[in-house]
Motif scaffolding. Structure first.
Motif, PDB file in Angstrom:
ATOM      1  N   GLU A   1      -9.213   2.688   9.616  1.00 13.51           N
ATOM      2  CA  GLU A   1      -9.818   2.552  10.832  1.00 13.51           C
ATOM      3  C   GLU A   1      -8.963   1.900  11.782  1.00 13.51           C
ATOM      4  N   LYS A   2      -7.972   0.826  11.293  1.00 15.90           N
ATOM      5  CA  LYS A   2      -6.814   0.404  12.118  1.00 15.90           C
ATOM      6  C   LYS A   2      -5.964   1.252  12.001  1.00 15.90           C
TER       7      LYS A   2
ATOM      8  N   PRO B   1     -14.400   4.459   0.462  1.00 11.66           N
ATOM      9  CA  PRO B   1     -14.821   3.372   1.189  1.00 11.66           C
ATOM     10  C   PRO B   1     -13.778   2.395   1.436  1.00 11.66           C
ATOM     11  N   ILE B   2     -12.935   2.109   0.373  1.00 10.83           N
ATOM     12  CA  ILE B   2     -11.915   0.825   0.448  1.00 10.83           C
ATOM     13  C   ILE B   2     -10.637   1.283   1.421  1.00 10.83           C
ATOM     14  N   GLN B   3     -10.168   2.449   1.134  1.00  9.55           N
ATOM     15  CA  GLN B   3      -9.317   2.915   1.993  1.00  9.55           C
ATOM     16  C   GLN B   3      -9.427   3.369   3.499  1.00  9.55           C
ATOM     17  N   ARG B   4     -10.923   3.466   3.715  1.00 10.23           N
ATOM     18  CA  ARG B   4     -11.255   3.728   5.166  1.00 10.23           C
ATOM     19  C   ARG B   4     -11.203   2.311   5.983  1.00 10.23           C
ATOM     20  N   GLN B   5     -11.268   0.962   5.268  1.00  7.94           N
ATOM     21  CA  GLN B   5     -11.502   0.155   5.855  1.00  7.94           C
ATOM     22  C   GLN B   5     -10.192  -0.339   6.422  1.00  7.94           C
ATOM     23  N   ASP B   6      -8.917   0.183   5.885  1.00  5.96           N
ATOM     24  CA  ASP B   6      -7.559  -0.041   6.786  1.00  5.96           C
ATOM     25  C   ASP B   6      -7.335   1.038   7.533  1.00  5.96           C
TER      26      ASP B   6
ATOM     27  N   GLN C   1       0.709  -1.178   0.136  1.00  8.50           N
ATOM     28  CA  GLN C   1       0.127  -0.002  -0.134  1.00  8.50           C
ATOM     29  C   GLN C   1       0.832   1.266  -0.045  1.00  8.50           C
TER      30      GLN C   1
ATOM     31  N   MET D   1     -14.604   7.159  13.095  1.00 13.69           N
ATOM     32  CA  MET D   1     -13.423   6.385  13.486  1.00 13.69           C
ATOM     33  C   MET D   1     -13.081   6.769  15.057  1.00 13.69           C
TER      34      MET D   1
ATOM     35  N   ARG E   1     -14.876  10.226   7.991  1.00 12.13           N
ATOM     36  CA  ARG E   1     -14.138   9.607   9.068  1.00 12.13           C
ATOM     37  C   ARG E   1     -14.323   9.764  10.309  1.00 12.13           C
TER      38      ARG E   1
END
Length: 238
Positions: free
Chosen positions: A136-137, A129-134, A42, A200, A197
């Motif tokens: 969040e971590k 929406p895709i980048q926010r999945q990671d 990434q 989060m 975001r």
């Protein structure tokens, strides 16, 4: 091209790469493996400032790979192009690992909560929406960053002592012209991402008081010391 840095960058001195060198690189690339580099999965763009001088801020492109779920490591370049300069590195760890660190180590690590929730840390070219999945971590993690090349001074080679870097922790820290430049080149809106975001959350135990340089400035300095000699070992040859 998208994301091209239009600001003046120092030019690295040296002769252009020769055809023979390029051919040799092609051959070795075919024969050798590049396991650590191949783990990079990434590209994160963010901003760093020198831990002893918040006015010195740089755009930082992280190319990262996971070692496991709690630890990832990133090579940092000044721009994402083929001629980007390797200016530093960052280790990113979970809150759980951060809490195991000795107290005298914790100040070297910065939090990511503000820059993630503020929209300032993003993945170029990846739909929100895709980048926010990671992210969040990432929002819950801590990072330790060292820069070797002070490109903001115009250095055309990596000169001087490597320096500890920090990340944004509140509004009003990032230079507006730097923010606007990145938003324009990558076609993003920090304000819009901040809205997206808002749900989060950061570290479960809150921001540790010893993180982010414990609220103080940090600067690496060079100190001359006696060099410990190697003990003499008897030769095994007659």
């Amino acid at each position: 091209m998208e994301g091209e840095n239009v600001s003046t960058q120092p030019e690295v001195p040296g002769e252009p790469t020769q055809t023979s060198t390029a051919l040799l690189e092609t051959a070795t690339a075919t024969l050798q493996g590049f396991g650590p580099v191949n783990k990079i999965h990434q590209h994160l763009c963010a901003f760093h400032f020198y831990a002893h001088d918040m006015t010195r801020q740089v755009e930082a492109h992280h190319f990262c790979g996971h070692q496991n779920e709690d630890f990832r490591q990133c090579l940092i370049y000044d721009k994402p192009d083929d001629d980007g300069k390797l200016i530093g590195l960052e280790y990113i760890i979970s809150e759980e690992l951060f809490l195991t660190l000795p107290d005298n180590e914790k100040p070297f690590w910065h939090t990511h909560e503000f820059e993630v929730k503020g929209g300032y840390l993003f993945m170029p070219g990846v739909p929100g929406p895709i980048q926010r999945q990671d992210l969040e971590k990432v929002c819950k993690t801590y990072g330790k960053t060292i820069h070797f090349w002070q490109i903001d001074r115009g250095d055309n080679l990596p000169l001087g002592i490597p320096q500890v870097m920090m990340a944004l922790t509140r509004d009003g820290q990032l230079h507006p012209n730097l923010a606007q430049d990145v938003e324009s080149r990558f076609g993003i809106s920090f304000a819009k991402e901040r809205e997206n975001r808002a749900y989060m959350t950061g570290p479960a135990h809150g921001l540790h008081p010893l993180g982010n340089a414990a609220g103080r400035g940090l600067q690496t300095v060079l100190r001359e010391v006696d060099c410990k000699p190697v003990e003499s070992v008897p030769s095994v040859f007659v």
